[in-house]
Scaffold this active site. Structure first.
Site, PDB file in Angstrom:
ATOM      1  N   ASP A   1       3.101  -4.080   8.104  1.00  6.14           N
ATOM      2  CA  ASP A   1       1.814  -3.410   7.958  1.00  6.14           C
ATOM      3  C   ASP A   1       0.730  -4.467   8.170  1.00  6.14           C
ATOM      4  O   ASP A   1       0.502  -5.319   7.313  1.00  6.14           O
ATOM      5  CB  ASP A   1       1.714  -2.782   6.564  1.00  6.14           C
ATOM      6  N   CYS A  13      -4.632   2.407  -3.846  1.00  2.77           N
ATOM      7  CA  CYS A  13      -3.408   2.923  -3.219  1.00  2.77           C
ATOM      8  C   CYS A  13      -2.260   1.935  -3.378  1.00  2.77           C
ATOM      9  O   CYS A  13      -1.490   1.694  -2.437  1.00  2.77           O
ATOM     10  CB  CYS A  13      -3.638   3.242  -1.739  1.00  2.77           C
ATOM     11  N   GLN A  68      -4.535  -5.243   7.013  1.00  2.63           N
ATOM     12  CA  GLN A  68      -5.455  -6.202   6.418  1.00  2.63           C
ATOM     13  C   GLN A  68      -5.412  -7.568   7.099  1.00  2.63           C
ATOM     14  O   GLN A  68      -6.248  -8.427   6.816  1.00  2.63           O
ATOM     15  CB  GLN A  68      -5.140  -6.365   4.921  1.00  2.63           C
ATOM     16  N   HIS A 104       0.862  -1.186   0.000  1.00  2.00           N
ATOM     17  CA  HIS A 104       0.000   0.000   0.000  1.00  2.00           C
ATOM     18  C   HIS A 104       0.898   1.235   0.000  1.00  2.00           C
ATOM     19  O   HIS A 104       2.015   1.212   0.502  1.00  2.00           O
ATOM     20  CB  HIS A 104      -0.870  -0.037   1.259  1.00  2.00           C
ATOM     21  N   LYS A 117     -10.636  -0.930  10.061  1.00  2.00           N
ATOM     22  CA  LYS A 117     -10.750  -2.136   9.235  1.00  2.00           C
ATOM     23  C   LYS A 117     -11.137  -3.353  10.062  1.00  2.00           C
ATOM     24  O   LYS A 117     -11.457  -4.404   9.515  1.00  2.00           O
ATOM     25  CB  LYS A 117      -9.438  -2.388   8.488  1.00  2.00           C
TER      26      LYS A 117
END
Length: 415
Positions: free
Chosen positions: A209, A373, A212, A132, A235
């Protein structure tokens, strides 16, 4: 002696779960809503909405700035969220959890407080093609200021990281590695433990990261072996403007503050300032207190379901949706990783992604269209954009059927 079989997990009562999410009952353009944009933001259960509402109705005050009861209650809610996040990600200490506005702020905190003071000309930061923008642009910004470079490890046609190449690129000039746990476009799950092990062999810190990953799988930062892990609240059922950075204490103690202001200090004089210890050193100003009350409620909700049950259901739904899309003529699916979360990026031959998304919306179907993104990933696949259907545990096979039927109707309009 034969081992006892693993007990069967009770299946999710999805209709009962859906009743917990008020927005799922909404109609869009006079059609029942099919919300397949969960990788963008998740819907909120009633318990999260009520936690935010309760804060403003009953406890609204600032944190750590008053001895009155409301201030104590607000502080307890805010610090309770830190405890909940520490438990959720299996952090060794709550003091290693920095509360932020989300993964973007968390990564920028590492970029400016950890990387910037350490980088010099000739150094490099290693990331991957599937990242991302939030895990690319901050590194470019600090690299420009220091003369360092940003390198990207390649992926294969299935959308899987070529781990061997990533390891080969962990050369001595690399001072930090940055990898997504789960691709927001492809759903690909990266082998973080293996990557972290190779980074540790070379003394290279690893940032992950986890935006997700956190909505779909249990997170154990100690078992993963990384140095930094970032999550985003919205999220994973929580309010927007919430998130966290976990970092090893040795790094936090050596990092100067990124933001300056109130509540991140011990003493301020014009001759100099003495900063607070982590985590408060990195939490200047008034935070999103009500939002973090919602974070604690969201974590409680997810833990109440249990990730084993949640994951089993979502994987079955992903397989069902993938097979249904594959049966449609002219569909190209991007990302065929052996391990992936419930995200499907695709295109319909001869149709632009944005046109498709607009027409699907008129059918009551909410999907994402665009570059997500992730420009470098779009360039890799040679397309300007894709459609993305991202599923959650409150979605159903009946919704998948409705989604596929809607694609069929849209296809007739476009072809």
């Amino acid at each position: 002696m034969n081992a006892k079989p693993e007990p069967l997990l009770p299946p999710l009562d999805v209709e009962r779960i859906r009743a917990d999410f008020p927005l799922l009952a909404r109609k869009v353009h006079d059609k029942p809503l099919i919300y397949f944009d969960n990788a963008n933001t998740g819907q909120k259960p009633r318990s999260v909405i009520e936690a935010v509402d309760r804060h403003y109705r009953e406890h609204n005050a600032n944190v750590a700035r008053a001895v009155h009861l409301l201030g104590e209650e607000a502080t307890a809610a805010y610090e309770g969220a830190r405890d909940a996040i520490a438990r959720f990600i299996h952090a060794p200490s709550r003091d290693e959890v920095i509360l932020t506005s989300g993964t973007t702020q968390s990564i920028n905190l590492v970029a400016y407080s950890y990387a910037l003071p350490r980088l010099k000309a000739g150094d490099a930061i290693l990331t991957t093609v599937m990242e991302h923008h939030a895990n690319i642009v901050p590194w470019q910004l600090v690299a420009e200021r220091t003369g360092a470079t940003v390198k990207a490890a390649p992926i294969d046609a299935n959308g899987e990281l070529i781990v061997e190449r990533f390891v080969e690129m962990l050369t001595p000039e690399v001072k930090l590695a940055c990898v997504t746990h789960v691709s927001n476009v492809l759903g690909t799950v990266n082998p973080i433990r293996e990557i972290a092990r190779e980074c540790r062999k070379r003394g290279i810190p690893l940032l992950v990261d986890g935006s997700q990953a956190a909505p779909h799988r249990p997170i154990d930062v100690q078992a993963l072996g990384c140095d930094f892990y970032a999550i985003t609240g919205h999220k994973m059922l929580a309010p927007t403007g919430t998130g966290a950075l976990w970092a090893k204490r040795e790094h936090l103690m050596a990092m100067p503050p990124f933001f300056g202001g109130g509540e991140m200090i011990r003493e301020v004089r014009f001759e100099g300032t003495v900063f607070a210890d982590p985590p408060h050193r990195f939490e200047a100003g008034t935070p999103n207190i009500a939002g973090f009350a919602g974070v604690a409620a969201a974590i409680e909700y997810l833990e109440g379901i249990g990730f084993d049950r949640l994951k089993a259901y979502e994987q079955d739904l992903l397989a069902y949706a993938t097979a249904a899309l594959e049966n449609l003529p002219g569909i190209r699916i991007f990302g065929r990783a052996k391990e992936k979360e419930p995200v499907i990026s695709f295109l319909l031959e001869g149709a632009h992604a944005n046109d498709m998304a607009t027409l699907l919306d008129l059918q009551g179907v909410a999907v994402r269209s665009g570059h997500h993104c992730a420009h470098p990933l779009m360039h890799f696949f040679g397309v300007p954009a894709t459609l993305r259907a991202s599923l959650a545990f409150y979605n159903t096979k009946a919704e998948v059927d409705g989604f596929v039927d809607a694609i069929g109707r849209v296809r007739k309009l476009l072809m």
